[in-house]
Write an enzyme that holds these catalytic residues in place. Structure first.
Site, PDB file in Angstrom:
ATOM      1  N   HIS A   1      29.763 -15.552  -1.289  1.00  0.00           N
ATOM      2  CA  HIS A   1      30.078 -16.222  -0.233  1.00  0.00           C
ATOM      3  C   HIS A   1      31.758 -16.157  -0.614  1.00  0.00           C
ATOM      4  O   HIS A   1      32.314 -16.522   0.541  1.00  0.00           O
ATOM      5  CB  HIS A   1      29.723 -17.592   0.300  1.00  0.00           C
ATOM      6  CG  HIS A   1      29.878 -17.744   1.616  1.00  0.00           C
ATOM      7  ND1 HIS A   1      28.994 -18.692   2.399  1.00  0.00           N
ATOM      8  CD2 HIS A   1      30.482 -17.171   2.830  1.00  0.00           C
ATOM      9  CE1 HIS A   1      29.451 -18.652   3.476  1.00  0.00           C
ATOM     10  NE2 HIS A   1      30.067 -17.826   3.754  1.00  0.00           N
TER      11      HIS A   1
ATOM     12  N   ASP B   1      25.711 -22.793   6.689  1.00  0.00           N
ATOM     13  CA  ASP B   1      25.579 -22.876   5.246  1.00  0.00           C
ATOM     14  C   ASP B   1      24.791 -24.260   4.895  1.00  0.00           C
ATOM     15  O   ASP B   1      24.927 -25.252   5.576  1.00  0.00           O
ATOM     16  CB  ASP B   1      26.757 -22.903   4.845  1.00  0.00           C
ATOM     17  CG  ASP B   1      27.110 -22.335   3.369  1.00  0.00           C
ATOM     18  OD1 ASP B   1      25.926 -22.914   2.602  1.00  0.00           O
ATOM     19  OD2 ASP B   1      27.870 -21.530   2.782  1.00  0.00           O
TER      20      ASP B   1
ATOM     21  N   HIS C   1      25.647 -25.284   2.100  1.00  0.00           N
ATOM     22  CA  HIS C   1      27.000 -25.942   1.543  1.00  0.00           C
ATOM     23  C   HIS C   1      28.497 -25.879   2.163  1.00  0.00           C
ATOM     24  O   HIS C   1      28.302 -25.080   3.144  1.00  0.00           O
ATOM     25  CB  HIS C   1      26.979 -25.347   0.263  1.00  0.00           C
ATOM     26  CG  HIS C   1      25.899 -25.138  -0.675  1.00  0.00           C
ATOM     27  ND1 HIS C   1      25.136 -23.938  -0.537  1.00  0.00           N
ATOM     28  CD2 HIS C   1      25.233 -25.900  -1.646  1.00  0.00           C
ATOM     29  CE1 HIS C   1      23.954 -23.853  -1.238  1.00  0.00           C
ATOM     30  NE2 HIS C   1      24.137 -25.411  -2.077  1.00  0.00           N
TER      31      HIS C   1
ATOM     32  N   ASP D   1      31.377 -25.281   1.054  1.00  0.00           N
ATOM     33  CA  ASP D   1      32.313 -24.212   0.201  1.00  0.00           C
ATOM     34  C   ASP D   1      33.589 -24.421   0.538  1.00  0.00           C
ATOM     35  O   ASP D   1      34.436 -23.409   0.789  1.00  0.00           O
ATOM     36  CB  ASP D   1      31.807 -22.819   0.679  1.00  0.00           C
ATOM     37  CG  ASP D   1      30.396 -22.350   0.445  1.00  0.00           C
ATOM     38  OD1 ASP D   1      29.751 -23.145  -0.356  1.00  0.00           O
ATOM     39  OD2 ASP D   1      29.851 -21.302   0.956  1.00  0.00           O
TER      40      ASP D   1
ATOM     41  N   HIS E   1      32.756 -18.974  -4.955  1.00  0.00           N
ATOM     42  CA  HIS E   1      31.785 -18.940  -3.717  1.00  0.00           C
ATOM     43  C   HIS E   1      31.604 -20.240  -3.157  1.00  0.00           C
ATOM     44  O   HIS E   1      31.038 -20.389  -2.054  1.00  0.00           O
ATOM     45  CB  HIS E   1      30.493 -18.383  -3.942  1.00  0.00           C
ATOM     46  CG  HIS E   1      29.396 -18.951  -4.705  1.00  0.00           C
ATOM     47  ND1 HIS E   1      27.855 -18.799  -4.477  1.00  0.00           N
ATOM     48  CD2 HIS E   1      29.330 -19.965  -5.596  1.00  0.00           C
ATOM     49  CE1 HIS E   1      27.124 -19.804  -5.154  1.00  0.00           C
ATOM     50  NE2 HIS E   1      28.270 -20.415  -5.873  1.00  0.00           N
TER      51      HIS E   1
ATOM     52  N   ASP F   1      25.601 -17.917   5.614  1.00  0.00           N
ATOM     53  CA  ASP F   1      25.008 -17.990   4.344  1.00  0.00           C
ATOM     54  C   ASP F   1      23.612 -17.912   4.442  1.00  0.00           C
ATOM     55  O   ASP F   1      22.917 -19.065   5.010  1.00  0.00           O
ATOM     56  CB  ASP F   1      25.759 -19.201   3.482  1.00  0.00           C
ATOM     57  CG  ASP F   1      25.225 -19.055   1.985  1.00  0.00           C
ATOM     58  OD1 ASP F   1      24.227 -18.705   1.904  1.00  0.00           O
ATOM     59  OD2 ASP F   1      25.969 -19.506   1.171  1.00  0.00           O
TER      60      ASP F   1
ATOM     61  N   ASP G   1      21.600 -19.158   2.844  1.00  0.00           N
ATOM     62  CA  ASP G   1      21.026 -20.473   2.107  1.00  0.00           C
ATOM     63  C   ASP G   1      20.851 -21.375   3.268  1.00  0.00           C
ATOM     64  O   ASP G   1      20.417 -22.349   2.710  1.00  0.00           O
ATOM     65  CB  ASP G   1      21.423 -20.831   0.775  1.00  0.00           C
ATOM     66  CG  ASP G   1      23.007 -21.402   0.729  1.00  0.00           C
ATOM     67  OD1 ASP G   1      23.361 -21.701   2.000  1.00  0.00           O
ATOM     68  OD2 ASP G   1      23.357 -21.423  -0.145  1.00  0.00           O
TER      69      ASP G   1
ATOM     70  N   GLU H   1      24.980 -13.950   0.414  1.00  0.00           N
ATOM     71  CA  GLU H   1      24.107 -14.529  -0.779  1.00  0.00           C
ATOM     72  C   GLU H   1      22.759 -14.163  -0.647  1.00  0.00           C
ATOM     73  O   GLU H   1      21.797 -15.012  -1.185  1.00  0.00           O
ATOM     74  CB  GLU H   1      24.228 -15.957  -0.550  1.00  0.00           C
ATOM     75  CG  GLU H   1      25.466 -16.731  -0.695  1.00  0.00           C
ATOM     76  CD  GLU H   1      26.286 -16.431  -2.158  1.00  0.00           C
ATOM     77  OE1 GLU H   1      25.226 -16.428  -3.218  1.00  0.00           O
ATOM     78  OE2 GLU H   1      27.211 -17.204  -2.422  1.00  0.00           O
TER      79      GLU H   1
END
Ligand code: MN
Length: 321
Positions: free
Chosen positions: A101, A124, A126, A128, A141, A232, A234, A277
């Site tokens: 990312h 995401d 997260h 980031d 990332h 992302d 994830d 990712e």
């Protein structure tokens, strides 16, 4: 509902230096091998595949403070930014296949350089948004948004191969969806800047339909700007997409993920998409890898007009006996 003609300009970025795990650089090839281009064509979408970028080999890349692989990440993103600018000037919706990312730096920078002010939807687990000085890991990332936001410019130190980056996103033009693993420093930054966040708690409370309605109302309250979707993998629950570097339980369902892409597509404003990712080496079994990769493909198809109710081309004529 008929499908509208669209065109996708695909850029592969086999790059992994924004984080320590090998394999994420194979993302572009496994996503293509799952039939992305063919399936986009099937649904009436014109495609130009620009192939994979090649990146300068950075031999000496000592950490700068705690930040790792600064020169490689800076150089790769500069190349990516130029590639995205070319794709936008050719008139396509840009599709970045990552890679990790950290590539959002070049993707969003290039998109903005080509079209001007953007809205960013960041899906995401997260945020980031660590700065180089707050990052607990030093992996870039986990930092890309900090380099892109005007409001954080004074918090970013000078870094080698990063001087070309100009902040190009305002905090009011950013929406997060799916957050569930946010560092305390990141949480502070999000509150300080007043960033719009739909965490997993908000998705649970409101449901994905209301989250998307509120996201689009919020982003288009002033002017309707082109939308950059940075997805992302994830963000999706690791029961569906386990082949990724930093999985976090309690994520979006497959259906919630697809709904997000369908909804953004229907705004007519989607101008660039990152799919990042996907790491085939992080799956425990081939089935885990395939589930992750096929979900990434389905999310991208949703961005280009695939609807679960079905699609047909606008010039279809029912056969007469
Ligand atoms: Mn991310």
């Amino acid at each position: 509902m008929t499908s509208r003609p669209r065109s996708a300009g695909i850029i592969g970025a086999p790059f992994s230096r924004g984080q320590p795990r090998v394999g994420v650089d194979r993302g572009p090839d496994v996503i293509r091998a799952a039939g992305l281009v063919h399936r986009l064509h099937e649904q009436g979408c014109a495609v130009k595949d620009y192939g994979n970028l090649t990146f300068e080999e950075v031999v000496v890349d000592e950490p700068v403070g705690a930040v790792k692989c600064v020169r490689a990440v800076g150089s790769a993103n500069q190349r990516l930014s130029e590639a995205v600018q070319n794709v936008k000037r050719d008139g396509h919706t840009s599709v970045l296949l990552g890679g990790d990312h950290s590539l959002a730096i070049g993707s969003i920078h290039g998109h903005s350089a080509a079209v001007g002010d953007l809205s960013v939807v960041w899906v995401d687990a997260h945020a980031d948004i660590n700065t180089p000085l707050t990052s607990p890991t030093g992996n870039i990332h986990g930092q890309p948004m900090s380099y892109l936001l005007h409001e954080l410019q004074s918090k970013i130190p000078v870094l080698p191969n990063f001087t070309w980056i100009k902040p190009c996103v305002s905090a009011k033009d950013l929406v997060y969806i799916g957050l569930r693993d946010v560092d305390p420093e990141e949480h502070y930054i999000l509150k300080l800047l007043g960033v719009k966040v739909f965490s997993m708690s908000a998705v649970d409370q409101l449901g994905v339909a209301r989250v998307m309605e509120e996201t689009c109302d919020y982003l288009s309250a002033r002017v309707k700007k082109p939308i950059h979707l940075s997805f992302d993998i994830d963000a999706i629950d690791p029961s569906i997409t386990p082949a990724t570097g930093t999985p976090v339980v309690g994520g979006l369902t497959y259906r919630e993920g697809v709904y997000i892409t369908e909804h953004l597509c229907q705004t007519g404003l989607l101008s660039a998409v990152d799919m990042v990712e996907v790491n085939p080496l992080r799956g425990q079994t081939e089935q885990e890898v395939q589930s992750t990769v096929h979900t990434a493909v389905d999310l991208l198809l949703g961005c280009f007009g695939r609807r679960r109710e079905g699609n047909h081309s606008s010039d279809y004529i029912l056969p007469e006996p």
